[in-house]
Design a protein around this motif. Sequence first.
Motif, PDB file in Angstrom:
ATOM      1  N   VAL A  36      56.184  29.199  51.074  1.00  0.00           N
ATOM      2  CA  VAL A  36      55.616  29.089  49.649  1.00  0.00           C
ATOM      3  C   VAL A  36      54.217  29.692  49.355  1.00  0.00           C
ATOM      4  CG1 VAL A  36      57.806  27.938  48.812  1.00  0.00           C
ATOM      5  CG2 VAL A  36      55.756  26.917  49.369  1.00  0.00           C
ATOM      6  N   THR A  37      53.515  29.346  50.278  1.00  0.00           N
ATOM      7  CA  THR A  37      52.083  29.412  50.133  1.00  0.00           C
ATOM      8  C   THR A  37      51.042  30.666  50.788  1.00  0.00           C
ATOM      9  OG1 THR A  37      51.295  27.632  51.576  1.00  0.00           O
ATOM     10  CG2 THR A  37      51.666  26.992  49.378  1.00  0.00           C
ATOM     11  N   TYR A 106      61.366  29.202  43.049  1.00  0.00           N
ATOM     12  CA  TYR A 106      59.848  28.753  43.001  1.00  0.00           C
ATOM     13  C   TYR A 106      58.967  29.971  43.153  1.00  0.00           C
ATOM     14  CZ  TYR A 106      55.369  26.618  44.894  1.00  0.00           C
ATOM     15  OH  TYR A 106      54.141  26.390  44.702  1.00  0.00           O
ATOM     16  N   ILE A 107      59.148  30.875  44.127  1.00  0.00           N
ATOM     17  CA  ILE A 107      58.458  31.994  44.214  1.00  0.00           C
ATOM     18  C   ILE A 107      58.253  32.942  43.187  1.00  0.00           C
ATOM     19  CG2 ILE A 107      58.161  34.470  45.787  1.00  0.00           C
ATOM     20  CD1 ILE A 107      59.408  32.815  48.094  1.00  0.00           C
ATOM     21  N   LYS A 110      55.834  31.384  40.857  1.00  0.00           N
ATOM     22  CA  LYS A 110      54.546  31.425  41.197  1.00  0.00           C
ATOM     23  C   LYS A 110      54.040  32.965  41.323  1.00  0.00           C
ATOM     24  CE  LYS A 110      51.586  30.102  44.841  1.00  0.00           C
ATOM     25  NZ  LYS A 110      51.347  29.089  45.971  1.00  0.00           N
TER      26      LYS A 110
END
Length: 112
Positions: A36-37, A106-107, A110
Amino acid sequence: SVPKGEKRTKFLKFNFGFFMTNIHLINLPIACLNIVTGDRLRLFTMSDLWVAYAVALSYSLLYLFVMDRLGLHFYPIFNPRTSFTTISLGAVLGLFYFLFLKFNQYIIGKLG
């Protein structure tokens, strides 16, 4: 020859030792953090999910036809000789799908 009780004690000591505990407890959070990062953030596709299912199936077959026959039971909850196997494997497949949805959610947040 090492007595059976002593073998079991050594096996449990190894599996719950510092090294194995860190591998099993820290590996997943670090992999999730990277997903995720990371620099190449992208949504998961259905292909990613099916590849994960194929890996799980391959490992299950290896466990069933090779490791079980050799008496190697690394994950007692996935032991094909118990009645909980279908529940535990079903839970893993459900977890794969749940994480697939949540990571994509979540992505999207983001990226968007």
